[in-house]
Design a protein around this motif. Structure first.
Motif, PDB file in Angstrom:
ATOM      1  N   ASP A  26      87.136  54.484 -13.664  1.00 22.84           N
ATOM      2  CA  ASP A  26      86.411  53.025 -14.198  1.00 22.84           C
ATOM      3  C   ASP A  26      85.727  53.294 -15.546  1.00 22.84           C
ATOM      4  O   ASP A  26      85.744  52.727 -16.462  1.00 22.84           O
ATOM      5  N   ASN A  27      84.877  54.632 -15.392  1.00 21.59           N
ATOM      6  CA  ASN A  27      84.291  54.976 -16.491  1.00 21.59           C
ATOM      7  C   ASN A  27      85.103  55.709 -17.832  1.00 21.59           C
ATOM      8  O   ASN A  27      84.648  55.088 -18.970  1.00 21.59           O
ATOM      9  N   LEU A  28      86.070  56.198 -17.371  1.00 20.52           N
ATOM     10  CA  LEU A  28      87.227  56.457 -18.545  1.00 20.52           C
ATOM     11  C   LEU A  28      87.640  55.173 -19.269  1.00 20.52           C
ATOM     12  O   LEU A  28      88.055  55.339 -20.339  1.00 20.52           O
ATOM     13  N   LEU A  29      88.089  54.401 -18.266  1.00 25.52           N
ATOM     14  CA  LEU A  29      88.825  53.162 -18.926  1.00 25.52           C
ATOM     15  C   LEU A  29      87.721  52.527 -19.758  1.00 25.52           C
ATOM     16  O   LEU A  29      87.848  51.947 -20.888  1.00 25.52           O
ATOM     17  N   ASP A  30      86.679  52.182 -19.140  1.00 27.93           N
ATOM     18  CA  ASP A  30      85.345  51.608 -19.846  1.00 27.93           C
ATOM     19  C   ASP A  30      85.159  52.308 -21.328  1.00 27.93           C
ATOM     20  O   ASP A  30      85.050  51.328 -22.344  1.00 27.93           O
ATOM     21  N   TYR A  31      85.059  53.459 -21.142  1.00 29.98           N
ATOM     22  CA  TYR A  31      84.742  54.273 -22.383  1.00 29.98           C
ATOM     23  C   TYR A  31      85.911  54.106 -23.429  1.00 29.98           C
ATOM     24  O   TYR A  31      85.462  53.958 -24.588  1.00 29.98           O
ATOM     25  N   SER A  32      87.114  54.034 -23.004  1.00 35.17           N
ATOM     26  CA  SER A  32      88.136  53.839 -23.802  1.00 35.17           C
ATOM     27  C   SER A  32      88.339  52.545 -24.441  1.00 35.17           C
ATOM     28  O   SER A  32      88.504  52.341 -25.722  1.00 35.17           O
ATOM     29  N   ARG A  33      88.041  51.469 -23.814  1.00 32.86           N
ATOM     30  CA  ARG A  33      88.000  50.253 -24.345  1.00 32.86           C
ATOM     31  C   ARG A  33      86.841  50.279 -25.484  1.00 32.86           C
ATOM     32  O   ARG A  33      87.164  49.452 -26.376  1.00 32.86           O
ATOM     33  N   LEU A  34      85.565  50.698 -25.139  1.00 30.55           N
ATOM     34  CA  LEU A  34      84.647  50.751 -26.080  1.00 30.55           C
ATOM     35  C   LEU A  34      85.042  51.377 -27.333  1.00 30.55           C
ATOM     36  O   LEU A  34      84.655  50.866 -28.556  1.00 30.55           O
ATOM     37  N   GLU A  35      85.599  52.649 -27.141  1.00 31.07           N
ATOM     38  CA  GLU A  35      85.840  53.456 -28.310  1.00 31.07           C
ATOM     39  C   GLU A  35      86.829  52.674 -29.252  1.00 31.07           C
ATOM     40  O   GLU A  35      86.809  52.668 -30.461  1.00 31.07           O
ATOM     41  N   GLN A  36      87.818  51.606 -28.563  1.00 34.58           N
ATOM     42  CA  GLN A  36      88.775  51.100 -29.398  1.00 34.58           C
ATOM     43  C   GLN A  36      88.751  49.624 -29.763  1.00 34.58           C
ATOM     44  O   GLN A  36      89.341  48.864 -30.236  1.00 34.58           O
ATOM     45  N   ARG A  38      87.971  47.111 -27.715  1.00 31.04           N
ATOM     46  CA  ARG A  38      88.729  46.243 -27.058  1.00 31.04           C
ATOM     47  C   ARG A  38      87.974  45.550 -25.890  1.00 31.04           C
ATOM     48  O   ARG A  38      88.645  44.904 -25.463  1.00 31.04           O
ATOM     49  N   ARG A  39      86.496  45.998 -25.909  1.00 29.79           N
ATOM     50  CA  ARG A  39      85.854  45.164 -24.942  1.00 29.79           C
ATOM     51  C   ARG A  39      85.461  43.837 -25.563  1.00 29.79           C
ATOM     52  O   ARG A  39      85.068  43.593 -26.768  1.00 29.79           O
ATOM     53  N   ARG A  40      85.807  42.733 -24.684  1.00 29.86           N
ATOM     54  CA  ARG A  40      85.622  41.384 -24.821  1.00 29.86           C
ATOM     55  C   ARG A  40      84.144  40.751 -24.206  1.00 29.86           C
ATOM     56  O   ARG A  40      84.152  41.260 -23.068  1.00 29.86           O
ATOM     57  N   TYR A  41      83.371  40.171 -25.233  1.00 37.98           N
ATOM     58  CA  TYR A  41      82.079  39.658 -24.446  1.00 37.98           C
ATOM     59  C   TYR A  41      82.088  38.056 -24.505  1.00 37.98           C
ATOM     60  O   TYR A  41      82.637  37.567 -25.381  1.00 37.98           O
ATOM     61  N   CYS A  42      81.641  37.537 -23.304  1.00 38.43           N
ATOM     62  CA  CYS A  42      81.361  36.135 -23.332  1.00 38.43           C
ATOM     63  C   CYS A  42      79.749  35.923 -23.151  1.00 38.43           C
ATOM     64  O   CYS A  42      79.147  36.354 -22.049  1.00 38.43           O
ATOM     65  N   TYR A  43      79.178  35.473 -24.191  1.00 38.05           N
ATOM     66  CA  TYR A  43      77.564  35.422 -24.340  1.00 38.05           C
ATOM     67  C   TYR A  43      77.314  33.979 -23.806  1.00 38.05           C
ATOM     68  O   TYR A  43      77.981  32.913 -23.708  1.00 38.05           O
ATOM     69  N   LEU A  44      76.134  34.092 -22.916  1.00 36.11           N
ATOM     70  CA  LEU A  44      75.716  32.833 -22.117  1.00 36.11           C
ATOM     71  C   LEU A  44      74.248  33.218 -21.907  1.00 36.11           C
ATOM     72  O   LEU A  44      73.659  34.416 -22.009  1.00 36.11           O
ATOM     73  N   LYS A  45      73.305  32.316 -21.491  1.00 33.20           N
ATOM     74  CA  LYS A  45      72.106  32.483 -21.048  1.00 33.20           C
ATOM     75  C   LYS A  45      72.150  33.333 -19.863  1.00 33.20           C
ATOM     76  O   LYS A  45      72.698  32.661 -18.533  1.00 33.20           O
ATOM     77  N   ASP A  81      76.163  38.898 -22.406  1.00 36.25           N
ATOM     78  CA  ASP A  81      77.231  38.947 -21.486  1.00 36.25           C
ATOM     79  C   ASP A  81      76.724  39.454 -20.007  1.00 36.25           C
ATOM     80  O   ASP A  81      76.542  40.283 -19.799  1.00 36.25           O
ATOM     81  N   LEU A  82      77.021  38.313 -18.878  1.00 36.45           N
ATOM     82  CA  LEU A  82      76.450  38.839 -17.606  1.00 36.45           C
ATOM     83  C   LEU A  82      76.996  40.064 -17.258  1.00 36.45           C
ATOM     84  O   LEU A  82      76.508  40.926 -16.609  1.00 36.45           O
ATOM     85  N   ASP A  83      78.439  40.273 -17.280  1.00 39.38           N
ATOM     86  CA  ASP A  83      79.110  41.613 -16.625  1.00 39.38           C
ATOM     87  C   ASP A  83      78.643  42.665 -17.239  1.00 39.38           C
ATOM     88  O   ASP A  83      78.497  43.579 -16.421  1.00 39.38           O
ATOM     89  N   ALA A  84      78.665  42.724 -18.487  1.00 39.43           N
ATOM     90  CA  ALA A  84      78.116  43.806 -19.384  1.00 39.43           C
ATOM     91  C   ALA A  84      76.698  44.438 -18.688  1.00 39.43           C
ATOM     92  O   ALA A  84      76.343  45.438 -18.704  1.00 39.43           O
ATOM     93  N   THR A  85      75.807  43.185 -19.129  1.00 43.16           N
ATOM     94  CA  THR A  85      74.571  43.575 -18.378  1.00 43.16           C
ATOM     95  C   THR A  85      74.446  43.888 -17.020  1.00 43.16           C
ATOM     96  O   THR A  85      73.569  45.067 -16.672  1.00 43.16           O
ATOM     97  N   LYS A  86      75.051  43.522 -16.173  1.00 42.26           N
ATOM     98  CA  LYS A  86      75.153  44.032 -14.825  1.00 42.26           C
ATOM     99  C   LYS A  86      75.726  45.249 -14.566  1.00 42.26           C
ATOM    100  O   LYS A  86      75.100  45.883 -13.944  1.00 42.26           O
ATOM    101  N   SER A 161      76.573  52.463 -21.029  1.00 39.45           N
ATOM    102  CA  SER A 161      75.685  51.560 -21.183  1.00 39.45           C
ATOM    103  C   SER A 161      74.974  51.317 -22.480  1.00 39.45           C
ATOM    104  O   SER A 161      74.758  50.260 -22.958  1.00 39.45           O
ATOM    105  N   GLN A 162      74.694  52.390 -23.210  1.00 45.61           N
ATOM    106  CA  GLN A 162      73.821  52.352 -24.486  1.00 45.61           C
ATOM    107  C   GLN A 162      74.973  51.633 -25.452  1.00 45.61           C
ATOM    108  O   GLN A 162      74.432  50.777 -26.148  1.00 45.61           O
ATOM    109  N   ALA A 163      76.402  51.790 -25.286  1.00 46.68           N
ATOM    110  CA  ALA A 163      77.216  51.181 -26.285  1.00 46.68           C
ATOM    111  C   ALA A 163      77.219  49.560 -25.932  1.00 46.68           C
ATOM    112  O   ALA A 163      77.533  48.798 -26.999  1.00 46.68           O
ATOM    113  N   LEU A 164      77.257  49.364 -24.666  1.00 46.80           N
ATOM    114  CA  LEU A 164      77.330  47.820 -24.184  1.00 46.80           C
ATOM    115  C   LEU A 164      76.204  47.302 -24.815  1.00 46.80           C
ATOM    116  O   LEU A 164      76.045  46.197 -25.168  1.00 46.80           O
ATOM    117  N   ALA A 165      74.811  47.767 -24.545  1.00 45.80           N
ATOM    118  CA  ALA A 165      73.520  47.217 -25.291  1.00 45.80           C
ATOM    119  C   ALA A 165      73.631  47.157 -26.713  1.00 45.80           C
ATOM    120  O   ALA A 165      73.350  45.848 -27.101  1.00 45.80           O
TER     121      ALA A 165
END
Length: 203
Positions: A26-36, A38-45, A81-86, A161-165
């Motif tokens: 999962d970490n490798l896949l997440d890292y690949s999406r962030l590098e490319q 391709r990570r999508r964010y849904c912003y809300l309160k 983004d709720l999922d990214a913050t979690k 985590s830092q990239a998501l932030a």
């Protein structure tokens, strides 16, 4: 052939190793999406106080010896983004459980700070040297200690985590804690400040 307790022990090892491999993949896949990008964010309160409580409840069993506490200034609403913050909080608490839980209680504090919101995870672990604090968010970097040798891993969790932030216009930092240990702080834009800026811009 294995019987009784030996069989249960072998089963537990298989389950643990399967979970560990899933985290690595999962970490490798997440890292690949962030590098490319391709990570999508849904912003809300996002109520960081409520989210922190939920995440702590998920991992509380990993802190059984010394425990873990959450303090919050009522509702602390971030624009995120709720999922990214979690995912960030799960990574921070997972690290605290692996490297610091045996040394003392872990404290999670959720607060307001001017135009932002904060979640601080403070531990009484072995801490990090100044050099290690400079490098701890580097991809594939891990401090060379007996604890890291025991736990394994790729050294991607904090980098992700830092990239998501940063993608959410926030930041993730680490500092030494007075009396020993570390404090990891996640800072995200406040929902109130976001709404104010939106009104001022007329959007």
């Amino acid at each position: 052939s294995l019987k009784g307790e030996q069989l249960h022990h072998a089963y537990d090892i298989i389950v643990d190793e399967n979970a560990r491999m899933k985290r690595l993949v999962d970490n490798l896949l997440d890292y690949s999406r962030l590098e490319q990008r391709r990570r999508r964010y849904c912003y809300l309160k996002v109520d960081l106080a409520l989210l922190a409580e939920d995440v702590v409840d998920l991992v509380r069993g990993d802190f059984a010896e010394h425990g873990i506490t959450v303090r919050a200034e009522g509702k602390v609403m971030a624009w995120a983004d709720l999922d990214a913050t979690k995912q960030i909080l799960v990574n921070l608490l997972g690290n605290a459980a692996k490297y610091a839980a045996r040394n003392g209680p872990v404290e999670v504090e959720v607060s307001h700070a001017d135009t932002s919101t904060r979640v601080a995870v403070a531990d009484r672990g072995p801490g990090l040297s100044a050099e290690a604090r400079e490098r701890v968010f580097e991809r594939f970097w891990r401090a060379e200690t007996a604890l890291t040798a025991e736990t394994g891993g790729l050294g991607l969790g904090l980098s992700i985590s830092q990239a998501l932030a940063q993608d959410m216009d926030g930041r993730l930092t680490v500092a030494a804690r007075a009396g020993g240990g570390c404090v990891f702080t996640l800072e995200l834009p406040s929902a109130e400040n976001f709404n104010q800026r939106k009104q001022e811009s007329g959007k």
